[in-house]
Design a protein around this motif. Structure first.
Motif, PDB file in Angstrom:
ATOM      1  N   SER A  67     104.836-106.280 -53.568  1.00 51.86           N
ATOM      2  CA  SER A  67     103.907-105.144 -53.674  1.00 51.86           C
ATOM      3  C   SER A  67     102.571-105.516 -54.311  1.00 51.86           C
ATOM      4  N   SER A 114      99.601-110.760 -50.916  1.00 54.06           N
ATOM      5  CA  SER A 114      99.876-110.340 -49.546  1.00 54.06           C
ATOM      6  C   SER A 114      99.433-111.412 -48.561  1.00 54.06           C
ATOM      7  N   GLN A 123     110.779-106.865 -54.445  1.00 46.57           N
ATOM      8  CA  GLN A 123     109.682-105.958 -54.106  1.00 46.57           C
ATOM      9  C   GLN A 123     108.593-105.984 -55.173  1.00 46.57           C
TER      10      GLN A 123
END
Length: 281
Positions: free
Chosen positions: A163, A168, A159
């Motif tokens: 994050s 992304s 994660q």
């Protein structure tokens, strides 16, 4: 020749032989470091470590080899020629190294929480700045190597990577992570592998598998990457290798104490030998 003279001769040649061995060892370490610097390409393909971290480690090996050779040379010449100044300098350097090791061990044991926090901050900063400055990739390459070797991803968990806004993906079912996070043994499903994006391996064909690099890979959500964070993996590695680490530290410490004892004993007893020789002359 008296028993004391025989004992001193034995100590002298023992000290000489042991230091000669470490001089040869230091020479090999130095040559190995220089060899890595000269022939980087072969070592990059062999160990899979990128150029920048490999250059750092090669310089560290070369410097360690020079220091080992210098210290061993002091012991060899001082013992063989029976020079008190060299033996005293040899003893002083060994004593300083021993004191530094003891101090370092105490600091690590007493400041462990603070040290862990500092390491975590450095790693998280590296993750947050991943690919932000391509010309400063030494830390990124080193962390990729850690992830690849320990089969982990992120500091706390994957994660940590997922994050980061800059990593992304436009596809909701895919994530961009460093290729060192890719778990090639997680699934044998070739369909999953076909969804992966490996820029540096695209020209090698569909059977190519990434090792580790600072390139980014596009992986399916909740699969294809190591699920464990590196903090836990490092703790496991330290726990599994604790006996070996402690054994090596104790061995080095005992070796230094032995050399210090031999050198100071020889240094202190040379005066008595010289006095007896002066009386005979």
């Amino acid at each position: 020749m008296s028993a004391q003279d025989s004992c001193l001769s034995l100590i002298k040649y023992l000290l000489f032989v042991f230091n000669l061995f470490f001089f040869v060892l230091g020479s090999l370490i130095f040559c190995f470091g220089i060899w890595i610097l000269i022939d980087k390409t072969s070592f990059v393909s062999f160990v899979g470590l990128s150029f920048m971290p490999l250059q750092i480690w090669s310089k560290a090996l070369a410097i360690s080899g020079i220091l080992t050779m210098g210290l061993a040379l002091l012991g060899c010449v001082g013992a063989l020629k029976e020079l008190r100044c060299l033996l005293g300098l040899y003893f002083g350097i060994l004593l300083l190294l021993f004191a530094l090791q003891i101090t370092l061990g105490i600091l690590i044991s007493t400041q462990r929480t603070r040290l862990e926090r500092r390491v975590k901050d450095i790693v998280m900063e590296t993750i947050q700045r991943y690919h932000a400055h391509p010309e400063e990739s030494a830390a990124e390459e080193s962390w990729d190597y850690v992830q690849f070797q320990l089969r982990c991803c992120g500091w706390n968990s994957p994660q940590d990577w997922l994050s980061i806004p800059s990593l992304s993906s436009n596809e909701s079912e895919m994530h961009r992570v460093p290729c060192s996070c890719y778990n090639s043994s997680a699934s044998n499903d070739s369909a999953i592998f076909e969804k992966l994006s490996f820029p540096q391996f695209s020209r090698l064909g569909p059977l190519a598998r990434p090792r580790h690099s600072t390139d980014l890979c596009l992986v399916p959500a909740n699969s294809g990457i190591y699920s464990e964070g590196c903090a836990r993996s490092i703790q496991k590695w330290l726990h599994n290798n604790l006996i070996s680490i402690v054994g090596i530290c104790l061995g080095v410490g005992l070796l230094e104490l032995s050399f210090m004892t031999l050198s100071i004993f020889l240094c202190r007893n040379l005066d008595q030998v010289y006095d007896r020789l002066a009386r005979y002359l």
